[in-house]
Motif scaffolding. Structure first.
Motif, mmCIF file in Angstrom:
data_model
loop_
_atom_site.group_PDB
_atom_site.id
_atom_site.type_symbol
_atom_site.label_atom_id
_atom_site.label_comp_id
_atom_site.label_asym_id
_atom_site.label_seq_id
_atom_site.Cartn_x
_atom_site.Cartn_y
_atom_site.Cartn_z
ATOM 1 N N ARG A 104 0.825 -1.217 0.000
ATOM 2 C CA ARG A 104 0.000 0.000 0.000
ATOM 3 C C ARG A 104 0.860 1.268 0.000
ATOM 4 O O ARG A 104 0.647 2.193 0.775
ATOM 5 C CB ARG A 104 -0.976 -0.014 1.179
ATOM 6 N N PHE A 105 1.841 1.294 -0.892
ATOM 7 C CA PHE A 105 2.697 2.467 -1.074
ATOM 8 C C PHE A 105 2.036 3.340 -2.138
ATOM 9 O O PHE A 105 2.031 3.014 -3.319
ATOM 10 C CB PHE A 105 4.091 2.030 -1.499
ATOM 11 N N VAL A 106 1.465 4.451 -1.695
ATOM 12 C CA VAL A 106 0.696 5.330 -2.567
ATOM 13 C C VAL A 106 1.221 6.752 -2.443
ATOM 14 O O VAL A 106 1.477 7.240 -1.331
ATOM 15 C CB VAL A 106 -0.802 5.292 -2.212
ATOM 16 N N ILE A 107 1.373 7.428 -3.578
ATOM 17 C CA ILE A 107 1.815 8.815 -3.632
ATOM 18 C C ILE A 107 0.725 9.659 -4.279
ATOM 19 O O ILE A 107 0.192 9.295 -5.337
ATOM 20 C CB ILE A 107 3.114 8.952 -4.450
ATOM 21 N N ASN A 108 0.384 10.787 -3.659
ATOM 22 C CA ASN A 108 -0.492 11.795 -4.254
ATOM 23 C C ASN A 108 0.299 13.093 -4.332
ATOM 24 O O ASN A 108 0.527 13.751 -3.311
ATOM 25 C CB ASN A 108 -1.760 11.995 -3.419
ATOM 26 N N ALA A 109 0.755 13.439 -5.535
ATOM 27 C CA ALA A 109 1.641 14.586 -5.718
ATOM 28 C C ALA A 109 0.889 15.770 -6.304
ATOM 29 O O ALA A 109 0.259 15.648 -7.357
ATOM 30 C CB ALA A 109 2.809 14.210 -6.623
ATOM 31 N N THR A 110 0.953 16.900 -5.622
ATOM 32 C CA THR A 110 0.339 18.129 -6.128
ATOM 33 C C THR A 110 1.336 18.962 -6.912
ATOM 34 O O THR A 110 0.959 19.920 -7.582
ATOM 35 C CB THR A 110 -0.222 18.969 -4.968
ATOM 36 N N GLN A 111 2.606 18.601 -6.839
ATOM 37 C CA GLN A 111 3.655 19.267 -7.611
ATOM 38 C C GLN A 111 4.676 18.221 -8.016
ATOM 39 O O GLN A 111 5.185 17.477 -7.173
ATOM 40 C CB GLN A 111 4.321 20.358 -6.782
ATOM 41 N N LEU A 112 4.976 18.145 -9.305
ATOM 42 C CA LEU A 112 5.935 17.176 -9.813
ATOM 43 C C LEU A 112 7.211 17.879 -10.263
ATOM 44 O O LEU A 112 7.167 19.033 -10.723
ATOM 45 C CB LEU A 112 5.348 16.399 -10.993
ATOM 46 N N PRO A 113 8.349 17.200 -10.170
ATOM 47 C CA PRO A 113 9.594 17.795 -10.668
ATOM 48 C C PRO A 113 9.650 17.750 -12.184
ATOM 49 O O PRO A 113 8.916 16.998 -12.836
ATOM 50 C CB PRO A 113 10.666 16.904 -10.050
ATOM 51 N N SER A 114 10.522 18.556 -12.741
ATOM 52 C CA SER A 114 10.723 18.557 -14.189
ATOM 53 C C SER A 114 11.740 17.484 -14.562
ATOM 54 O O SER A 114 12.439 16.932 -13.709
ATOM 55 C CB SER A 114 11.211 19.929 -14.649
#
Length: 272
Positions: A104-114
């Motif tokens: 259950r490794f989940v990521i919710n990213a509101t900003q991503l790197p370039s």
């Protein structure tokens, strides 16, 4: 019916880890109550057709640690001077049957790197085995794209998923991005399953955590704290958690008796 029981017990484990994490005793009490509720509900659903269903917890659950960040901030360590490159967990140990030890490794990213400053998650075996490495970059929002690239001992593969939402939802152990299958994170001829091929004991590290913002959560089995994390609601934090539980499942009709033990570890990838 068995699949339904397993799913319901899994939801109970997830809820216990999120809301009843004060002690192992509190966790076990919550899971046992979920098992009783599942058993009662499924039996009521089937009894009119002459079927009896019974579900009980077989022994105590296996415990681990939930590591999470629940506020929307950079993926840095929780030290007084936060670090962008840090070890999230050390010596995560698979059980003897070879199943995974992170789920259950989940990521919710509101900003991503370039591209060129990707956020990196690495698992490396403590015995000198090859690394498993995941890189994430892109843009969120209308006309955005989230890119996930995975290196394993067998090769490298990338998936790119268009998104319209203001966040990127990456289910690392579930193998999906925005709810869509991501071949780079899944099994098959290219096996990108989390921590595949790195041995029975491994470390989990973040690199360039100052390039990504949002929240994440994972549950790990036996392991050693690599950093002293606070307890909730600080971020990031760690709490005691149920890693998996085994239930006895019995299904009886007038001409059939089926009985089995079911191991429930919601969100765990296949053995790797």
């Amino acid at each position: 019916m068995r699949a339904m029981v397993e799913a319901n017990i899994g939801q109970g484990i997830v809820a216990a880890n999120r809301y009843n994490y004060s002690t192992q005793s509190a966790l076990e009490t919550s899971v046992r109550e979920s098992v009783r509720t599942t058993s009662t509900q499924t039996e009521r659903q089937r009894v009119t057709s002459g079927t009896l269903v019974n579900v009980t917890l077989a022994g105590s659950p296996t415990y681990g640690t939930r590591i999470a960040q629940t506020n929307t901030s950079l993926f840095e360590s929780g030290e007084a001077t936060p670090s962008a490159n840090w070890m999230v967990r050390e010596r995560v140990t698979r059980p003897g049957d070879g199943t995974n030890a992170t789920r259950r490794f989940v990521i919710n990213a509101t900003q991503l790197p370039s591209s060129g400053s990707e956020f990196v998650v690495t698992t490396n075996g403590t015995g000198g085995n090859p690394k498993w490495m995941m890189r994430i970059w892109g843009d969120v929002g209308p006309s955005g794209t989230v890119n996930v690239e995975v290196d394993t001992p067998s090769g490298t593969q990338t998936c790119a998923v268009p998104i319209e939402e203001p966040y990127a939802h990456i289910d690392v152990t579930g193998g999906t991005v925005q709810g869509e299958p991501c071949l780079a994170l899944q099994g098959g001829s290219f096996d990108g399953r989390f921590a595949h091929g790195v041995g029975d004991e491994y470390n989990i590290t973040y690199e360039s955590g100052d390039q990504i913002k949002g929240n994440y959560s994972m549950v790990v089995r036996d392991s050693t704290p690599a950093n002293t994390l606070d307890t909730a609601p600080a971020s990031p934090f760690s709490t005691t958690a149920v890693y998996n539980a085994t239930v006895r499942y019995r299904y009886d009709t007038s001409n059939l008796r089926y009985e089995a033990k079911i191991r429930v570890a919601p969100g765990e990838p296949d053995a790797s």
